[in-house]
Design a protein around this motif. Structure first.
Motif, PDB file in Angstrom:
ATOM      1  N   GLN A  23       0.825  -1.209   0.000  1.00 48.40           N
ATOM      2  CA  GLN A  23       0.000   0.000   0.000  1.00 48.40           C
ATOM      3  C   GLN A  23       0.862   1.264   0.000  1.00 48.40           C
ATOM      4  O   GLN A  23       0.451   2.299  -0.532  1.00 48.40           O
ATOM      5  CB  GLN A  23      -0.933  -0.008   1.212  1.00 48.40           C
ATOM      6  N   LEU A  24       2.046   1.171   0.586  1.00 52.04           N
ATOM      7  CA  LEU A  24       2.941   2.330   0.644  1.00 52.04           C
ATOM      8  C   LEU A  24       3.425   2.746  -0.738  1.00 52.04           C
ATOM      9  O   LEU A  24       3.793   3.909  -0.948  1.00 52.04           O
ATOM     10  CB  LEU A  24       4.153   2.015   1.532  1.00 52.04           C
ATOM     11  N   LYS A  25       3.445   1.822  -1.686  1.00 50.63           N
ATOM     12  CA  LYS A  25       3.930   2.119  -3.030  1.00 50.63           C
ATOM     13  C   LYS A  25       3.063   3.152  -3.738  1.00 50.63           C
ATOM     14  O   LYS A  25       3.493   3.783  -4.706  1.00 50.63           O
ATOM     15  CB  LYS A  25       3.983   0.834  -3.874  1.00 50.63           C
ATOM     16  N   TYR A  26       1.829   3.296  -3.269  1.00 53.01           N
ATOM     17  CA  TYR A  26       0.899   4.218  -3.922  1.00 53.01           C
ATOM     18  C   TYR A  26       0.806   5.552  -3.176  1.00 53.01           C
ATOM     19  O   TYR A  26      -0.060   6.365  -3.466  1.00 53.01           O
ATOM     20  CB  TYR A  26      -0.481   3.563  -4.021  1.00 53.01           C
ATOM     21  N   ARG A  27       1.712   5.758  -2.220  1.00 54.22           N
ATOM     22  CA  ARG A  27       1.697   6.998  -1.442  1.00 54.22           C
ATOM     23  C   ARG A  27       2.819   7.927  -1.886  1.00 54.22           C
ATOM     24  O   ARG A  27       3.873   7.482  -2.347  1.00 54.22           O
ATOM     25  CB  ARG A  27       1.846   6.684   0.050  1.00 54.22           C
ATOM     26  N   SER A  28       2.597   9.219  -1.709  1.00 47.23           N
ATOM     27  CA  SER A  28       3.597  10.216  -2.115  1.00 47.23           C
ATOM     28  C   SER A  28       4.276  10.871  -0.911  1.00 47.23           C
ATOM     29  O   SER A  28       5.062  11.795  -1.072  1.00 47.23           O
ATOM     30  CB  SER A  28       2.931  11.302  -2.982  1.00 47.23           C
ATOM     31  N   ASP A  29       3.965  10.368   0.307  1.00 48.36           N
ATOM     32  CA  ASP A  29       4.505  10.998   1.525  1.00 48.36           C
ATOM     33  C   ASP A  29       5.608  10.151   2.156  1.00 48.36           C
ATOM     34  O   ASP A  29       5.678  10.001   3.378  1.00 48.36           O
ATOM     35  CB  ASP A  29       3.385  11.247   2.533  1.00 48.36           C
ATOM     36  N   LYS A  30       6.479   9.579   1.324  1.00 48.58           N
ATOM     37  CA  LYS A  30       7.542   8.699   1.818  1.00 48.58           C
ATOM     38  C   LYS A  30       8.353   9.387   2.908  1.00 48.58           C
ATOM     39  O   LYS A  30       8.826  10.506   2.740  1.00 48.58           O
ATOM     40  CB  LYS A  30       8.460   8.302   0.664  1.00 48.58           C
TER      41      LYS A  30
ATOM     42  N   SER B  11       7.199  10.293   5.847  1.00 47.91           N
ATOM     43  CA  SER B  11       6.348  11.037   6.781  1.00 47.91           C
ATOM     44  C   SER B  11       6.023  10.156   7.994  1.00 47.91           C
ATOM     45  O   SER B  11       6.154   8.928   7.935  1.00 47.91           O
ATOM     46  CB  SER B  11       5.052  11.462   6.094  1.00 47.91           C
TER      47      SER B  11
ATOM     48  N   GLU C 230       3.193   9.234   9.162  1.00 40.47           N
ATOM     49  CA  GLU C 230       2.140   8.272   8.814  1.00 40.47           C
ATOM     50  C   GLU C 230       2.716   7.112   8.002  1.00 40.47           C
ATOM     51  O   GLU C 230       2.372   5.943   8.210  1.00 40.47           O
ATOM     52  CB  GLU C 230       1.020   8.960   8.024  1.00 40.47           C
ATOM     53  N   TYR C 231       3.588   7.452   7.062  1.00 41.69           N
ATOM     54  CA  TYR C 231       4.245   6.435   6.222  1.00 41.69           C
ATOM     55  C   TYR C 231       5.070   5.494   7.104  1.00 41.69           C
ATOM     56  O   TYR C 231       5.003   4.269   6.961  1.00 41.69           O
ATOM     57  CB  TYR C 231       5.147   7.136   5.209  1.00 41.69           C
TER      58      TYR C 231
ATOM     59  N   TRP D 278       1.901  -0.856 -10.803  1.00 39.56           N
ATOM     60  CA  TRP D 278       2.994  -0.018 -10.310  1.00 39.56           C
ATOM     61  C   TRP D 278       4.352  -0.462 -10.844  1.00 39.56           C
ATOM     62  O   TRP D 278       5.100   0.346 -11.406  1.00 39.56           O
ATOM     63  CB  TRP D 278       3.009  -0.022  -8.773  1.00 39.56           C
TER      64      TRP D 278
END
Length: 313
Positions: free
Chosen positions: A121-128, A130, A132-133, A291
């Motif tokens: 799920q982390l692969k689709y996030r842009s807040d690496k 952070s 929350e990440y 991805w």
């Protein structure tokens, strides 16, 4: 006389069945249903059994074994459904399904799948990087460690441990990543040992060798401080591992094909072969929403431009 003969035949069948089942419980699957088994032992004997005391323990044993294997079969089906949901990127549904198992926290097959899901799920996030990440990443790492505590001989758990630990180390910084290099490699080698037919684990170890062979001057000096020198690695070994992965399952992963091309270029060998690989990737994965395939397409186009080759339209 006929009654005595039938009585002996039935007793002989029961004794032999009981012994065969004790030696190998999977023989129970010779019967299409538990009802058929009961009929075989009881209702068709017409009172001819001279050892009724055998019937109860034999039937109880058979029912226990049947229930055990039926439970395993249901669990297998649950994991197949969960893996299908994962491949369809239906992560929330997958988590809900896996946690429907009452003892999911003590099941290593559940915990490594959950760790994989949270990591993916982390692969689709842009807040690496952070908070929350990092919270999700730490949770994923804790789950994969729990999975290996339950069963340290599980190939998929070691595979995802190497992937998740590598990501965690990378986010923490160069020093932490270099400090965990050998631990990450150890998980990859265990994954190959326990899952030798999984091409992905050869890809991962190949990528490890490639990465260690491509370190910067700063990373090389940090490695000297931590290990005395860089862990042993080479482009040659990396290429062998990528090609071994392709032999096991051709075309299994777009990024493995990218790494074959990159390693050939790093070795300054077979540029035409590397170029063909890159062009094939561009053609095959253009417009992909997956991805890994989208990343492979992007990297292939960049590499082709870098080496002065035309990108297929």
């Amino acid at each position: 006389m006929r009654r005595l003969l039938l009585n002996r035949i039935v007793n002989h069948i029961l004794l032999n069945y009981f012994n065969i089942l004790k030696e190998n419980p999977t023989n129970l699957y010779r019967f299409q249903s538990i009802g058929r088994l009961i009929n075989l032992i009881g209702s068709n004997c017409n009172g001819l059994i001279s050892r009724p005391n055998m019937l109860t323990p034999l039937l109880a044993f058979s029912l226990t074994v049947y229930a055990k294997f039926d439970e395993k079969d249901e669990e297998k089906k649950l994991f197949e459904r969960a893996d299908k949901l994962f491949n369809e990127n239906k992560f929330d549904s997958m988590v809900e399904l896996l946690k429907s198992n009452p003892s999911w926290e003590d099941n290593n097959e559940v915990t490594w799948r959950l760790a994989r899901c949270y990591y993916h799920q982390l692969k689709y996030r842009s807040d690496k990087g952070s908070p929350e990440y990092m919270e999700v990443l730490k949770g994923s790492l804790a789950l994969i460690e729990k999975s290996l505590e339950i069963n340290s001989n599980c190939g998929p758990a070691h595979k995802w441990a190497s992937i998740i630990l590598d990501e965690y180390s990378t986010v923490q910084g160069t020093k932490v990543r270099i400090g965990n290099l050998l631990k990450i490699k150890g998980h990859m080698e265990k994954a190959i040992e326990y899952s030798p037919k999984d091409p992905t684990v050869y890809y991962l170890l190949g990528e490890w060798h490639y990465g260690c062979s491509s370190v910067t001057w700063v990373e090389r000096n940090l490695a000297k401080i931590i290990y005395g020198s860089l862990p042993e690695a080479s482009y040659e070994t990396a290429l062998e591992l990528f090609e071994q992965a392709e032999k096991i399952e051709p075309g299994f992963y777009s990024k493995n094909q990218i790494m074959i091309a990159k390693t050939l270029l790093a070795l300054n060998r077979e540029k035409d072969k590397a170029t063909d690989h890159l062009k094939a990737i561009v053609t095959k994965y253009k417009g992909s929403k997956k991805w890994a395939d989208a990343e492979a397409y992007k990297e292939a186009t960049t590499l082709l431009s870098k080496i002065g080759e035309q990108v297929p339209s």
